[in-house]
Design a protein around this motif. Structure first.
Motif, PDB file in Angstrom:
ATOM      1  N   ARG A 144     -26.051  96.816 -15.059  1.00 49.53           N
ATOM      2  CA  ARG A 144     -26.847  98.025 -15.294  1.00 49.53           C
ATOM      3  C   ARG A 144     -26.662  99.066 -14.199  1.00 49.53           C
ATOM      4  NH1 ARG A 144     -30.679  94.131 -17.162  1.00 49.53           N
ATOM      5  NH2 ARG A 144     -31.693  94.103 -15.111  1.00 49.53           N
ATOM      6  N   LYS A 145     -25.925  98.709 -13.138  1.00 50.40           N
ATOM      7  CA  LYS A 145     -25.767  99.639 -12.024  1.00 50.40           C
ATOM      8  C   LYS A 145     -24.802 100.774 -12.369  1.00 50.40           C
ATOM      9  CE  LYS A 145     -26.856  96.510  -8.199  1.00 50.40           C
ATOM     10  NZ  LYS A 145     -26.361  95.890  -6.958  1.00 50.40           N
ATOM     11  N   ASP A 146     -25.146 101.947 -11.850  1.00 50.07           N
ATOM     12  CA  ASP A 146     -24.287 103.117 -12.054  1.00 50.07           C
ATOM     13  C   ASP A 146     -23.225 103.138 -10.962  1.00 50.07           C
ATOM     14  OD1 ASP A 146     -23.155 105.471 -12.761  1.00 50.07           O
ATOM     15  OD2 ASP A 146     -24.786 106.756 -12.046  1.00 50.07           O
ATOM     16  N   ASP A 147     -22.198 102.339 -11.158  1.00 50.51           N
ATOM     17  CA  ASP A 147     -21.116 102.213 -10.178  1.00 50.51           C
ATOM     18  C   ASP A 147     -19.853 102.823 -10.774  1.00 50.51           C
ATOM     19  OD1 ASP A 147     -18.677 100.658  -8.962  1.00 50.51           O
ATOM     20  OD2 ASP A 147     -20.327 100.265  -7.569  1.00 50.51           O
ATOM     21  N   PRO A 148     -19.047 103.538  -9.979  1.00 52.53           N
ATOM     22  CA  PRO A 148     -17.837 104.180 -10.535  1.00 52.53           C
ATOM     23  C   PRO A 148     -16.810 103.188 -11.093  1.00 52.53           C
ATOM     24  CG  PRO A 148     -17.865 104.334  -8.144  1.00 52.53           C
ATOM     25  CD  PRO A 148     -19.226 103.859  -8.553  1.00 52.53           C
ATOM     26  N   ASN A 196     -17.895 100.440 -12.787  1.00 53.40           N
ATOM     27  CA  ASN A 196     -18.571  99.789 -13.902  1.00 53.40           C
ATOM     28  C   ASN A 196     -18.219 100.526 -15.185  1.00 53.40           C
ATOM     29  OD1 ASN A 196     -20.269  98.618 -15.767  1.00 53.40           O
ATOM     30  ND2 ASN A 196     -22.137  98.796 -14.529  1.00 53.40           N
ATOM     31  N   GLY A 197     -17.314  99.947 -15.960  1.00 51.10           N
ATOM     32  CA  GLY A 197     -16.829 100.613 -17.164  1.00 51.10           C
ATOM     33  C   GLY A 197     -17.837 100.683 -18.276  1.00 51.10           C
ATOM     34  N   ARG A 198     -18.959  99.965 -18.147  1.00 50.78           N
ATOM     35  CA  ARG A 198     -19.966  99.994 -19.205  1.00 50.78           C
ATOM     36  C   ARG A 198     -21.081 101.005 -18.926  1.00 50.78           C
ATOM     37  NH1 ARG A 198     -21.065  93.532 -20.497  1.00 50.78           N
ATOM     38  NH2 ARG A 198     -18.864  92.913 -20.793  1.00 50.78           N
ATOM     39  N   GLU A 199     -21.550 101.039 -17.711  1.00 48.35           N
ATOM     40  CA  GLU A 199     -22.700 101.878 -17.386  1.00 48.35           C
ATOM     41  C   GLU A 199     -22.396 102.928 -16.314  1.00 48.35           C
ATOM     42  OE1 GLU A 199     -25.450 101.828 -19.045  1.00 48.35           O
ATOM     43  OE2 GLU A 199     -24.975 100.050 -20.220  1.00 48.35           O
ATOM     44  N   GLY A 200     -21.203 102.908 -15.753  1.00 42.50           N
ATOM     45  CA  GLY A 200     -20.849 103.877 -14.739  1.00 42.50           C
ATOM     46  C   GLY A 200     -20.474 105.216 -15.353  1.00 42.50           C
ATOM     47  N   PRO A 201     -19.989 106.128 -14.541  1.00 43.51           N
ATOM     48  CA  PRO A 201     -19.621 107.448 -15.043  1.00 43.51           C
ATOM     49  C   PRO A 201     -18.403 107.365 -15.962  1.00 43.51           C
ATOM     50  CG  PRO A 201     -18.943 107.200 -12.768  1.00 43.51           C
ATOM     51  CD  PRO A 201     -19.775 106.002 -13.090  1.00 43.51           C
ATOM     52  N   PRO A 202     -18.244 108.320 -16.890  1.00 42.65           N
ATOM     53  CA  PRO A 202     -17.071 108.339 -17.763  1.00 42.65           C
ATOM     54  C   PRO A 202     -15.794 108.527 -16.944  1.00 42.65           C
ATOM     55  CG  PRO A 202     -18.786 109.804 -18.581  1.00 42.65           C
ATOM     56  CD  PRO A 202     -19.186 109.406 -17.187  1.00 42.65           C
ATOM     57  N   GLY A 203     -14.680 108.216 -17.571  1.00 45.26           N
ATOM     58  CA  GLY A 203     -13.388 108.439 -16.934  1.00 45.26           C
ATOM     59  C   GLY A 203     -12.859 107.226 -16.196  1.00 45.26           C
ATOM     60  N   LEU A 204     -11.824 107.468 -15.418  1.00 45.90           N
ATOM     61  CA  LEU A 204     -11.149 106.392 -14.681  1.00 45.90           C
ATOM     62  C   LEU A 204     -11.914 106.017 -13.423  1.00 45.90           C
ATOM     63  CD1 LEU A 204      -7.465 107.716 -14.906  1.00 45.90           C
ATOM     64  CD2 LEU A 204      -8.439 105.796 -16.198  1.00 45.90           C
ATOM     65  N   PRO A 205     -11.754 104.781 -12.941  1.00 46.13           N
ATOM     66  CA  PRO A 205     -12.320 104.417 -11.646  1.00 46.13           C
ATOM     67  C   PRO A 205     -11.601 105.167 -10.529  1.00 46.13           C
ATOM     68  CG  PRO A 205     -10.902 102.665 -12.450  1.00 46.13           C
ATOM     69  CD  PRO A 205     -11.009 103.667 -13.558  1.00 46.13           C
ATOM     70  N   PRO A 206     -12.158 105.158  -9.307  1.00 47.41           N
ATOM     71  CA  PRO A 206     -11.578 105.959  -8.224  1.00 47.41           C
ATOM     72  C   PRO A 206     -10.178 105.550  -7.791  1.00 47.41           C
ATOM     73  CG  PRO A 206     -13.835 105.315  -7.728  1.00 47.41           C
ATOM     74  CD  PRO A 206     -13.422 104.532  -8.924  1.00 47.41           C
ATOM     75  N   ALA A 215     -12.396  94.605 -16.342  1.00 44.47           N
ATOM     76  CA  ALA A 215     -11.499  94.353 -15.208  1.00 44.47           C
ATOM     77  C   ALA A 215     -11.815  95.241 -14.009  1.00 44.47           C
ATOM     78  CB  ALA A 215     -10.048  94.555 -15.636  1.00 44.47           C
ATOM     79  N   THR A 216     -12.268  96.451 -14.257  1.00 38.49           N
ATOM     80  CA  THR A 216     -12.544  97.362 -13.134  1.00 38.49           C
ATOM     81  C   THR A 216     -13.738  96.876 -12.310  1.00 38.49           C
ATOM     82  OG1 THR A 216     -13.893  98.766 -14.592  1.00 38.49           O
ATOM     83  CG2 THR A 216     -11.569  99.332 -14.331  1.00 38.49           C
ATOM     84  N   TYR A 217     -14.758  96.354 -12.991  1.00 38.42           N
ATOM     85  CA  TYR A 217     -15.945  95.880 -12.273  1.00 38.42           C
ATOM     86  C   TYR A 217     -15.687  94.524 -11.618  1.00 38.42           C
ATOM     87  CZ  TYR A 217     -20.971  96.571 -11.412  1.00 38.42           C
ATOM     88  OH  TYR A 217     -22.200  96.815 -10.831  1.00 38.42           O
ATOM     89  N   VAL A 218     -14.854  93.705 -12.271  1.00 34.68           N
ATOM     90  CA  VAL A 218     -14.427  92.441 -11.665  1.00 34.68           C
ATOM     91  C   VAL A 218     -13.733  92.718 -10.333  1.00 34.68           C
ATOM     92  CG1 VAL A 218     -12.796  90.534 -11.891  1.00 34.68           C
ATOM     93  CG2 VAL A 218     -14.278  91.147 -13.813  1.00 34.68           C
ATOM     94  N   TYR A 219     -12.888  93.729 -10.318  1.00 38.68           N
ATOM     95  CA  TYR A 219     -12.204  94.130  -9.083  1.00 38.68           C
ATOM     96  C   TYR A 219     -13.220  94.567  -8.030  1.00 38.68           C
ATOM     97  CZ  TYR A 219      -9.830  97.404  -5.917  1.00 38.68           C
ATOM     98  OH  TYR A 219      -9.382  98.082  -4.806  1.00 38.68           O
ATOM     99  N   ARG A 220     -14.164  95.364  -8.430  1.00 36.62           N
ATOM    100  CA  ARG A 220     -15.153  95.909  -7.505  1.00 36.62           C
ATOM    101  C   ARG A 220     -16.002  94.820  -6.853  1.00 36.62           C
ATOM    102  NH1 ARG A 220     -16.497 100.389  -4.487  1.00 36.62           N
ATOM    103  NH2 ARG A 220     -18.664 101.059  -4.791  1.00 36.62           N
ATOM    104  N   LEU A 221     -16.482  93.867  -7.673  1.00 35.53           N
ATOM    105  CA  LEU A 221     -17.404  92.854  -7.179  1.00 35.53           C
ATOM    106  C   LEU A 221     -16.711  91.580  -6.693  1.00 35.53           C
ATOM    107  CD1 LEU A 221     -20.234  93.161  -9.866  1.00 35.53           C
ATOM    108  CD2 LEU A 221     -20.065  94.294  -7.643  1.00 35.53           C
ATOM    109  N   GLY A 222     -15.448  91.410  -7.062  1.00 36.77           N
ATOM    110  CA  GLY A 222     -14.717  90.230  -6.634  1.00 36.77           C
ATOM    111  C   GLY A 222     -15.224  88.952  -7.253  1.00 36.77           C
ATOM    112  N   LYS A 223     -15.681  89.023  -8.496  1.00 40.42           N
ATOM    113  CA  LYS A 223     -16.166  87.830  -9.198  1.00 40.42           C
ATOM    114  C   LYS A 223     -15.743  87.898 -10.657  1.00 40.42           C
ATOM    115  CE  LYS A 223     -20.564  88.519  -8.290  1.00 40.42           C
ATOM    116  NZ  LYS A 223     -22.045  88.423  -8.359  1.00 40.42           N
TER     117      LYS A 223
END
Length: 385
Positions: A302-306, A308-318, A283-291
């Motif tokens: 595969r992108k290191d996006d804050p 991206n709950g799979r490949e981004g940094p640990p913890g909560l989104p911003p 859901a966090t990445y869906v929000y980010r990309l709007g798709k």
């Protein structure tokens, strides 16, 4: 023999009555005539009295009062009516009469003329009741709460972009004006942890807008409502941003019956149950990309996006990813105990969702979901982590 027992001879005539006797007899006859006349007069008077009463009272007993030209109220049900720009009192009365809101145009126009504020009725769409008194209908048309087209309804989970767009339409202002007002409000009223972002801080509810409202006044009301809900739950200011982030994710990731368990999964993931401290939720990445999740490409995953709950940094989104309601907030504040680390909805029709702490079991649950997908004529978006 004495004369005490003397009887006159049979051929002797009785002595004639005296003059006093004749006068007494005459008086008695006159009195009887007067009594008869008085009685007849009384009977005649009584007959006249009864007859007059019948003549005058019967119409009162059988008279049907004229039918009122107004409903007695208070009304029932609901009906939508449209007041067009420039409508007169008569035109409005015709609209309301046709809709069954008031009984007659005459009754409405009388009530309209009697209310000095009636000329302030604005064009718009109103929700009224059927069978209202005309004076009540006029009062309702003057009440902004009756205006359907001035109601801003923010569902749970809406993003600020959705809220700004809807508000701009209702207030008939450019969306840029709403964004500018939001930026000023965020800079002055949010805790430092929010980073100047209103996302998640605008409480989802229905707000009635008045003609005097501006983007700034409506946004402030929405923010105040969220703050009052957090105050009521005694959430420390420094913890509010994280709470809203978690609650917004919980709300987007499942249905209300599972919010508590999902909230526990969020806490367990943050504590490292999956080994990497990532949320792993789409859901966090869906929000980010709007798709939609299954529209996100492998390269994007595969992108290191804050977010991206799979490949981004640990913890909560911003930031939060939408406006959480009180149900999701309460679920985060008091999640049930459990060691669940994974969950997946195995049937999107019934919303059945399975939770587990074992990765192998989670993979089996995912396969159950894929099997359900194969049995459908179309494949909806996969949900679950």
């Amino acid at each position: 023999m004495t004369d005490l027992f003397h009887e006159p001879a049979g051929d002797e005539a009785p002595a004639p009555p005296s003059r006093s006797h004749r006068r007494a007899a005459a008086r008695r006859r006159n009195q009887r005539r007067k009594n008869v006349v008085s009685f007849l007069v009384m009977v005649l008077a009584l007959v006249l009295l009864v007859g007059g009463a019948v003549v005058f009272i019967r119409p009162l007993l059988t008279h049907t009062p004229p039918e009122s030209n107004d409903f007695p109220g208070p009304g029932q049900g609901s009906v939508e009516v449209v007041v067009d720009d420039g409508d007169s009192g008569t035109a409005i009365g015709e609209t309301l009469t046709d809709a069954g809101v008031v009984k007659t145009v005459e009754a409405f126009t009388n009530a309209y003329s009697a209310n000095p504020n009636a000329t302030s009725i604005q064009a718009g769409t109103y929700e009224l009741q059927e069978g209202m008194r005309s004076v009540d209908a006029v009062a309702a048309l003057l009440d902004p709460a009756s205006r359907i087209d001035l109601r801003l309804t923010v569902p749970e989970g809406w993003t600020v972009a959705q809220i700004y767009g809807k508000m701009a339409d209702l207030l008939m202002v450019p969306v840029e004006d709403v964004e500018a007002a939001a930026e000023k409000l965020a800079a002055s009223a949010l805790p430092e942890s929010a980073g100047g972002e209103l996302e998640g801080w605008l409480f989802p509810s229905t707000y009635t807008l008045s003609p005097d409202d501006t983007p700034a006044s409506v946004l402030e009301r929405m923010l105040d409502k969220m703050i009052s809900e957090l105050d009521a739950r005694e959430v420390p200011e420094k913890e509010r941003e994280a709470l809203l982030i978690k609650a917004s994710i919980v709300e987007k990731e499942g249905t209300e019956q599972y919010w508590g368990k999902i909230a526990r999964v969020v806490e367990n993931r943050l504590e490292g149950c999956s080994g990497d401290g990532r949320l792993g939720m789409d859901a966090t990445y869906v929000y980010r990309l709007g798709k939609k999740a299954n529209d996100i490409t492998s390269e994007e995953w595969r992108k290191d996006d804050p977010y991206n709950g799979r490949e981004g940094p640990p913890g909560l989104p911003p930031t939060p990813i939408g406006a959480p309601g009180t149900g999701a907030i309460d679920a985060v504040l008091d999640p049930p105990a459990g060691d669940w680390c994974y969950f997946v909805s195995v049937n999107l029709e019934t919303q059945e969702t399975k939770f587990t702490d074992d990765l192998k079991q989670h993979l089996k649950n995912q396969e159950e979901y894929r099997q359900w997908l194969r049995e459908q004529t179309s494949a909806p978006t996969e949900t679950g982590e």
